[in-house]
Design an enzyme around this catalytic site. Sequence first.
Site, PDB file in Angstrom:
ATOM      1  N   ARG A  29       0.996  -1.171   0.061  1.00  0.00           N
ATOM      2  CA  ARG A  29      -0.137   0.044   0.186  1.00  0.00           C
ATOM      3  C   ARG A  29       0.413   1.086   0.189  1.00  0.00           C
ATOM      4  NH1 ARG A  29       2.670   1.725   3.336  1.00  0.00           N
ATOM      5  NH2 ARG A  29       2.614   1.759   5.299  1.00  0.00           N
ATOM      6  N   GLU A  35      -0.144  10.470   7.959  1.00  0.00           N
ATOM      7  CA  GLU A  35       0.603   9.304   8.332  1.00  0.00           C
ATOM      8  C   GLU A  35       1.133   9.732  10.167  1.00  0.00           C
ATOM      9  OE1 GLU A  35       2.430   6.444   6.528  1.00  0.00           O
ATOM     10  OE2 GLU A  35       2.907   8.187   5.543  1.00  0.00           O
ATOM     11  N   ASP A  38      -2.490   6.526  12.132  1.00  0.00           N
ATOM     12  CA  ASP A  38      -3.858   5.297  12.594  1.00  0.00           C
ATOM     13  C   ASP A  38      -3.283   4.787  14.458  1.00  0.00           C
ATOM     14  OD1 ASP A  38      -0.769   3.737  11.922  1.00  0.00           O
ATOM     15  OD2 ASP A  38      -1.419   2.582  11.077  1.00  0.00           O
ATOM     16  N   GLY A 122      11.006  -3.335   2.645  1.00  0.00           N
ATOM     17  CA  GLY A 122      11.726  -2.101   3.580  1.00  0.00           C
ATOM     18  C   GLY A 122      11.758  -1.278   2.650  1.00  0.00           C
ATOM     19  N   GLY A 124       8.856   1.321   3.255  1.00  0.00           N
ATOM     20  CA  GLY A 124       8.335   1.554   3.334  1.00  0.00           C
ATOM     21  C   GLY A 124       6.678   1.485   3.100  1.00  0.00           C
ATOM     22  N   SER A 126       5.218  -1.566   2.724  1.00  0.00           N
ATOM     23  CA  SER A 126       4.153  -2.421   3.323  1.00  0.00           C
ATOM     24  C   SER A 126       4.321  -3.748   2.614  1.00  0.00           C
ATOM     25  CB  SER A 126       2.835  -2.080   4.096  1.00  0.00           C
ATOM     26  OG  SER A 126       2.975  -1.467   4.832  1.00  0.00           O
ATOM     27  N   SER A 127       5.462  -4.435   2.478  1.00  0.00           N
ATOM     28  CA  SER A 127       5.765  -5.568   2.184  1.00  0.00           C
ATOM     29  C   SER A 127       5.349  -7.180   3.107  1.00  0.00           C
ATOM     30  CB  SER A 127       7.142  -5.873   1.795  1.00  0.00           C
ATOM     31  OG  SER A 127       7.840  -5.823   2.578  1.00  0.00           O
ATOM     32  N   ASP A 172      -2.024  -1.037   7.779  1.00  0.00           N
ATOM     33  CA  ASP A 172      -0.984  -1.182   6.292  1.00  0.00           C
ATOM     34  C   ASP A 172      -2.360  -3.059   5.900  1.00  0.00           C
ATOM     35  OD1 ASP A 172       0.250   0.474   6.976  1.00  0.00           O
ATOM     36  OD2 ASP A 172       2.097  -0.832   7.570  1.00  0.00           O
ATOM     37  N   TYR A 222      10.318   4.172  15.845  1.00  0.00           N
ATOM     38  CA  TYR A 222       8.531   3.605  15.349  1.00  0.00           C
ATOM     39  C   TYR A 222       8.258   3.392  17.350  1.00  0.00           C
ATOM     40  CZ  TYR A 222       4.157   2.219  13.695  1.00  0.00           C
ATOM     41  OH  TYR A 222       2.586   2.291  13.147  1.00  0.00           O
TER      42      TYR A 222
END
Length: 386
Positions: A29, A35, A38, A122, A124, A126-127, A172, A222
């Site tokens: 996504r 940002e 969420d 990696g 950003g 959202s793998s 995500d 984070y």
Amino acid sequence: MRSSLATLAATATAALGRQPDWIAAAPGRVNLIGEHIDYCDGFVMPFAIDRYVVMAAAKNGTSMSRWSSEGQPDACIPHDETQKIGEPAWANYLRGVIEGFRSLGHDIPGIDVAVVSSVPRGAGLSSSAALECAVATLLESVLGIELSKRDKALICQKAEHEFAGVPCGIMDQFASTFGEADRLVMIDCRNQEVQLVPFENPDLTVIIANTRVHHQLSDGAYAERRRHTEQALACLAQSSWREVTLDQVMEKWQQLGEPVNRRARHVVTEIERTQRAAELLAAREYEAFGALMDASHASLRDDFEVSCAELDVMVDIAQSLRGRGVLGARMTGGGFGGSTVTLCETAKAEEVMAILRERYQAATGIEPEIFSSRPSRGAHAFAKGD
Ligand code: ADP
Ligand code: MG
């Protein structure tokens, strides 16, 4: 690597080495605006991109699953025991989702699974959520059940929390499961309500630029940002960020202290920007929408401090092309590297992408990965014979 879903499915089938009983896919996504809010009861506006994790699977007659993915060590996961974090590390995402299904009482039969992906890792985008949501979608097929998209996303989020150690919000996994072609997935993170917002204007193109850097401090930072926002909310004596106004933050500026006060200002202003952005999109006020993307970047850079030099370079290049096709640009995702998102006039998109590529490489010495994506279909299984 841009490959169609059919090509990815064929590659996964070839990697499996026999006819699959099931194929499942889930997208990464990109977030247009909203940002790091969420997990703060905010609004976010991601969409599912045209990049997928695809899995081909066949029964193996055992009670365990065997997983292969290009460039990763193979993994073997017994299904008849409580899942624990282990090696190889990438399999923790799989274990987490398997545990989610186990805790619902499901007996998962043994399967062999080949994983292929066109979602940059990696970056950003959202793998990790794509991987989790693909596993969950595959397990639905294997078990012959269908969870609600919401429940499926929440199992995947729990896997990310408990098995990958990332205390992510719901964006995500919701984007990966709820995504649809030509729709943004506007999420009210307070009540987890999803609204699919049309985004079908062919004159608009969303450019994604992967800086190809990923600074190691991202995981700890984070969690720290999350702690800062919780601390701020407690100091403001509120139960939800949706009750907090900018005035209240400014009144308690000293008491909140550095850097928590600036973290709070980001949350409050970003929630406001995202709500306004939704109105502007509906009114087709794209220039003003783009200006909010620019403001979002400044807030993430200066107040939330999750940008980095490479993201700033890419965003600066894009923003310098305002009036030459670019409407707005910002970092997207967790930050400290990863990707930027640029809203652009379609007629100028190729030219803008070429300039981004060239100038970013000249400034950093790094060759970026730049592509565009329309909002695409969320996680789904392929029927046999598709
Ligand atoms: P992002 O979600 O922004 O891409 P993360 O660090 O959250 O970055 O997730 C990347 C991790 O997810 C990888 O290090 C790997 O463990 C796992 N992963 C993602 N895609 C795959 C894949 N196709 N095969 C194996 N592991 C993957
Ligand atoms: Mg991730």
